[in-house]
Write a protein that holds these residues in place. Structure first.
Motif, PDB file in Angstrom:
ATOM      1  N   TRP A 211      -3.365  -7.545  21.284  1.00 46.94           N
ATOM      2  CA  TRP A 211      -2.551  -7.221  20.660  1.00 46.94           C
ATOM      3  C   TRP A 211      -0.487  -8.274  21.180  1.00 46.94           C
ATOM      4  CZ3 TRP A 211      -5.346  -3.164  21.503  1.00 46.94           C
ATOM      5  CH2 TRP A 211      -6.816  -2.764  20.625  1.00 46.94           C
ATOM      6  N   PRO A 212      -0.437  -8.992  20.116  1.00 49.08           N
ATOM      7  CA  PRO A 212       1.192  -9.379  20.832  1.00 49.08           C
ATOM      8  C   PRO A 212       2.211  -8.532  20.692  1.00 49.08           C
ATOM      9  CG  PRO A 212       0.628  -9.613  18.224  1.00 49.08           C
ATOM     10  CD  PRO A 212      -1.011  -9.089  19.274  1.00 49.08           C
ATOM     11  N   SER A 213       2.695  -8.905  21.952  1.00 48.81           N
ATOM     12  CA  SER A 213       4.329  -7.701  22.135  1.00 48.81           C
ATOM     13  C   SER A 213       5.203  -8.552  22.478  1.00 48.81           C
ATOM     14  CB  SER A 213       3.821  -6.655  23.012  1.00 48.81           C
ATOM     15  OG  SER A 213       4.157  -6.904  24.387  1.00 48.81           O
ATOM     16  N   PRO A 214       6.347  -7.822  22.899  1.00 49.04           N
ATOM     17  CA  PRO A 214       7.355  -9.078  23.504  1.00 49.04           C
ATOM     18  C   PRO A 214       7.414  -9.214  24.660  1.00 49.04           C
ATOM     19  CG  PRO A 214       8.056  -6.666  21.752  1.00 49.04           C
ATOM     20  CD  PRO A 214       6.547  -6.171  22.114  1.00 49.04           C
ATOM     21  N   TRP A 215       6.688  -8.857  25.547  1.00 51.11           N
ATOM     22  CA  TRP A 215       5.780  -8.929  26.642  1.00 51.11           C
ATOM     23  C   TRP A 215       5.357 -10.163  26.873  1.00 51.11           C
ATOM     24  CZ3 TRP A 215       6.733  -3.782  24.301  1.00 51.11           C
ATOM     25  CH2 TRP A 215       7.691  -3.170  24.465  1.00 51.11           C
ATOM     26  N   SER A 216       4.043  -9.009  26.701  1.00 49.91           N
ATOM     27  CA  SER A 216       3.060 -10.595  26.566  1.00 49.91           C
ATOM     28  C   SER A 216       1.746 -10.134  25.649  1.00 49.91           C
ATOM     29  CB  SER A 216       1.825  -9.935  28.001  1.00 49.91           C
ATOM     30  OG  SER A 216       1.707  -8.499  28.149  1.00 49.91           O
ATOM     31  N   ILE A 217       1.070 -10.576  25.659  1.00 49.66           N
ATOM     32  CA  ILE A 217      -0.151  -9.952  25.015  1.00 49.66           C
ATOM     33  C   ILE A 217      -1.073  -9.678  25.832  1.00 49.66           C
ATOM     34  CG2 ILE A 217      -2.714 -11.288  24.114  1.00 49.66           C
ATOM     35  CD1 ILE A 217      -0.670 -12.247  22.318  1.00 49.66           C
ATOM     36  N   GLY A 218      -1.393  -8.950  24.814  1.00 49.44           N
ATOM     37  CA  GLY A 218      -1.660  -7.156  26.199  1.00 49.44           C
ATOM     38  C   GLY A 218      -2.355  -5.839  25.553  1.00 49.44           C
ATOM     39  N   PHE A 219      -2.275  -4.821  25.287  1.00 48.22           N
ATOM     40  CA  PHE A 219      -2.631  -3.999  24.817  1.00 48.22           C
ATOM     41  C   PHE A 219      -2.197  -2.025  25.752  1.00 48.22           C
ATOM     42  CE2 PHE A 219      -5.559  -4.748  29.166  1.00 48.22           C
ATOM     43  CZ  PHE A 219      -5.317  -3.159  29.357  1.00 48.22           C
ATOM     44  N   PRO A 220      -1.790  -1.627  25.129  1.00 48.24           N
ATOM     45  CA  PRO A 220      -1.124   0.183  25.880  1.00 48.24           C
ATOM     46  C   PRO A 220      -1.993   0.980  26.345  1.00 48.24           C
ATOM     47  CG  PRO A 220      -2.258   0.406  23.291  1.00 48.24           C
ATOM     48  CD  PRO A 220      -2.477  -0.616  23.395  1.00 48.24           C
ATOM     49  N   GLY A 221      -0.922   1.358  27.734  1.00 41.51           N
ATOM     50  CA  GLY A 221      -1.239   2.687  28.480  1.00 41.51           C
ATOM     51  C   GLY A 221      -1.583   3.868  27.356  1.00 41.51           C
ATOM     52  N   TRP A 222      -2.786   4.381  28.489  1.00 46.11           N
ATOM     53  CA  TRP A 222      -2.946   5.819  27.900  1.00 46.11           C
ATOM     54  C   TRP A 222      -2.065   7.047  26.885  1.00 46.11           C
ATOM     55  CZ3 TRP A 222      -6.312   9.583  30.563  1.00 46.11           C
ATOM     56  CH2 TRP A 222      -6.482  10.582  30.022  1.00 46.11           C
ATOM     57  N   HIS A 223      -1.103   7.000  28.128  1.00 51.47           N
ATOM     58  CA  HIS A 223      -0.711   8.146  28.275  1.00 51.47           C
ATOM     59  C   HIS A 223      -0.208   7.596  26.692  1.00 51.47           C
ATOM     60  CE1 HIS A 223      -2.222   8.915  31.751  1.00 51.47           C
ATOM     61  NE2 HIS A 223      -1.916   7.864  32.199  1.00 51.47           N
ATOM     62  N   LEU A 224       0.671   6.419  26.950  1.00 54.48           N
ATOM     63  CA  LEU A 224       1.663   6.382  25.187  1.00 54.48           C
ATOM     64  C   LEU A 224       1.398   6.586  23.602  1.00 54.48           C
ATOM     65  CD1 LEU A 224       4.382   4.752  24.804  1.00 54.48           C
ATOM     66  CD2 LEU A 224       3.311   2.737  24.836  1.00 54.48           C
ATOM     67  N   HIS A 251      -2.184  13.278  32.263  1.00 51.89           N
ATOM     68  CA  HIS A 251      -1.711  12.676  30.927  1.00 51.89           C
ATOM     69  C   HIS A 251      -0.840  13.335  30.031  1.00 51.89           C
ATOM     70  CE1 HIS A 251      -2.986  10.525  26.707  1.00 51.89           C
ATOM     71  NE2 HIS A 251      -3.284  12.244  26.417  1.00 51.89           N
ATOM     72  N   HIS A 252      -1.020  14.837  30.534  1.00 53.23           N
ATOM     73  CA  HIS A 252       0.174  15.570  29.207  1.00 53.23           C
ATOM     74  C   HIS A 252       1.661  15.729  30.373  1.00 53.23           C
ATOM     75  CE1 HIS A 252      -2.539  17.689  26.684  1.00 53.23           C
ATOM     76  NE2 HIS A 252      -2.342  16.450  26.452  1.00 53.23           N
ATOM     77  N   THR A 253       1.445  15.924  31.578  1.00 56.43           N
ATOM     78  CA  THR A 253       2.632  15.148  32.988  1.00 56.43           C
ATOM     79  C   THR A 253       3.133  13.992  32.044  1.00 56.43           C
ATOM     80  OG1 THR A 253       1.619  16.728  34.256  1.00 56.43           O
ATOM     81  CG2 THR A 253       3.397  15.300  34.819  1.00 56.43           C
ATOM     82  N   ASN A 254       2.825  12.896  31.328  1.00 61.60           N
ATOM     83  CA  ASN A 254       3.216  11.789  31.715  1.00 61.60           C
ATOM     84  C   ASN A 254       3.753  11.014  30.529  1.00 61.60           C
ATOM     85  OD1 ASN A 254       2.811  10.940  34.486  1.00 61.60           O
ATOM     86  ND2 ASN A 254       0.648   9.429  33.280  1.00 61.60           N
ATOM     87  N   GLU A 255       2.884  12.672  28.705  1.00 59.67           N
ATOM     88  CA  GLU A 255       3.132  12.500  27.533  1.00 59.67           C
ATOM     89  C   GLU A 255       4.389  13.095  27.365  1.00 59.67           C
ATOM     90  OE1 GLU A 255       1.583  13.839  24.012  1.00 59.67           O
ATOM     91  OE2 GLU A 255      -0.283  14.052  25.663  1.00 59.67           O
ATOM     92  N   ILE A 256       5.289  14.631  28.149  1.00 61.07           N
ATOM     93  CA  ILE A 256       6.637  15.210  28.986  1.00 61.07           C
ATOM     94  C   ILE A 256       7.687  13.745  28.753  1.00 61.07           C
ATOM     95  CG2 ILE A 256       7.256  16.883  29.452  1.00 61.07           C
ATOM     96  CD1 ILE A 256       4.867  18.809  28.783  1.00 61.07           C
TER      97      ILE A 256
END
Length: 486
Positions: A211-224, A251-256
């Motif tokens: 997908w397009p974003s302000p930084w690049s055509i890419g994709f989100p990280g899993w935790h986000l 995963h949950h550590t990064n979510e916090i």
């Protein structure tokens, strides 16, 4: 409404009184599946456990918004920031569009949970449906100095975050230990620190989902995705966040960390985690050949299984263990659960035939309170089931004429069974589900009665013994003949 519910909080490592932020409303977020393959029994254990929690909170009067996501993008192999997207990889192998893979396994996931009689969540959002929300969270983390961009990818700065917050607050590990136990991986040259994780990944030309974003055509990280969706539907902070225990370390550590970096709040007050499912003492895995899918358990078509088991027997087996305990699968354990489940259902079938008397030998009120006490002690389903088998003993004793029960206590008993067997445990009487079976059994019993009237005892015994061989037991009494499934 029950006011004395205690839950075990992974965050504090102890049981705490459950006090919702905005009672009677409760917000609960549970991490859902990555839909690139069939859901396995270990996953089902987690969702059945949270179905129990959802059901009980609703039963005692809370208005629960239950959000469970579908991960349909961004989850890379090995749960890291490296490798291929799990869904894209499956799509390439099958020569299908990624969304065909997503559709197939999302439908399959919902069908399996429906077979297990799990209630649907209030909201079931997808990662791909919330790309905009994920991009907006990244912007906030960049603005607040907790993230940085390198060549179109954006990473979370763990050491910067840990300088003012405790990154290991959930998993109980300090940063130094985590750094020492993190091996260097290829492709990490862009990162400032070994523990930094991707918020946005610049896509390679061959990557299918981008997908397009302000930084690049890419994709989100899993935790986000979970941070974005829990924030959208439940706010900066909500009551319960759940999932399997394997999600705690990363995963949950990064979510916090993401949530605190965005709004200075841990997303959830209570973190609840289910334990693992093992098979004959070993972790379930494909490499050991002991991994099987729910439908294989129903049919018995797997080398490790001696026979198949009904969906409600499997649900009963899962709920016989506390959600925080390791649950060990084995044929003997399943056979025991099958017998226990049938014994419970047979008693419930008898319950409808009980007649009240003018006096009672038993007060059911304490039994009903014991059922609530069990669930108020961190949703203790095995203790609840033990209490329900006390109800089974009472039902059988009243039916056999060994005990009397008055109308008031009979009504409380029926109400207790309805609430805790059907509404809370979510069990279904599979025997009663077959509408034609009672009619068939009535016909067979009438034929046997005619044989007895005609003193044809050989035929009468033949019918009784034949029914017993195929799993049906007849019980003669002054009121007539009753039947039950053995």
């Amino acid at each position: 409404m029950q006011q004395n519910l205690f839950v075990y909080n992974t965050l504090s490592r102890k049981k705490e009184k459950f006090e919702p932020l905005n009672a009677p409303h409760v917000g609960m977020y549970v991490c859902g599946p990555t839909v690139y393959s069939d859901v396995h029994l270990g996953n089902c254990r987690t969702y059945i456990s949270f179905d129990l929690i959802f059901r009980y909170l609703t039963q005692v009067g809370y208005k629960v918004r239950y959000v469970r996501n579908i991960t349909d993008a961004g989850h890379l192999e090995g749960d890291t920031d490296q490798g291929e997207d799990k869904i894209s990889k499956k799509a390439k192998l099958a020569q299908l569009e990624p969304m065909e893979i997503v559709q197939k396994f999302t439908v399959g996931f919902r069908e399996v949970l429906q077979i297990f009689n799990c209630l649907p969540p209030s909201i079931e959002p997808t990662a791909t449906g919330h790309i905009i929300e994920q991009i907006e969270l990244i912007k906030v983390m960049l603005e607040r100095g907790y993230a940085y961009e390198v060549d179109g990818s954006v990473y979370f700065d763990v050491e910067k975050y840990n300088s003012t917050h405790d990154y290991g607050v959930l998993n109980g590990r300090n940063l130094e230990d985590l750094l020492n136990n993190t091996r260097a991986l290829g492709g990490q040259d862009d990162k400032k620190g070994k523990l930094d994780f991707a918020l946005w990944i610049k896509a390679k030309p061959e990557h299918l989902m981008k997908w397009p974003s302000p930084w690049s055509i890419g994709f989100p990280g899993w935790h986000l995705e979970c941070s974005a969706m829990s924030h959208k539907y439940l706010g900066d902070q909500f009551d319960i966040h759940g999932g399997g225990i394997d999600l705690v370390p990363t995963h949950h550590t990064n979510e916090i960390a993401q949530n605190i970096a965005c709004c200075d709040k841990n997303p959830a007050r209570y973190w609840i985690h289910t334990n693992m499912l093992t098979v004959n003492g070993q972790k379930m895995s494909k490499s050991l050949g002991n991994s099987f899918l729910p439908h294989e358990l129903f049919t018995g078509e797997h080398s490790i299984l001696e026979r198949g088991y009904s969906p409600m027997t499997v649900r009963f087996f899962i709920l016989q263990a506390h959600y925080r305990s390791t649950l060990d699968f084995g044929n003997e354990a399943m056979d025991a659960s099958d017998k226990g489940f049938k014994r419970l259902m047979n008693a419930i079938t008898l319950l409808d035939t009980l007649k009240a008397s003018g006096s009672s030998d038993i007060d059911i009120t304490p039994l009903r309170q014991h059922c609530y006490d069990a669930m108020n002690d961190d949703f203790n389903s095995p203790v609840l089931i033990a209490e329900l088998f006390e109800a089974v003993r009472i039902i059988n004793s009243v039916h056999d004429g060994k005990m009397k029960i008055d109308a008031a206590n009979l009504e409380i008993l029926k109400n207790t069974i309805q609430i805790f067997v059907f509404d809370v445990l979510g069990l279904e009487n599979e025997q009663a589900a077959n509408d034609d079976l009672p009619k068939v059994m009535d016909l067979v019993i009438n034929l046997r009665n005619e044989a007895k009237i005609n003193r044809d005892y050989a035929t009468s015994d033949k019918i009784r013994d034949g029914l017993q061989k195929i799993g049906f037991q007849l019980k003669d009494s002054k009121e007539g003949t009753n039947w039950s499934k053995i």
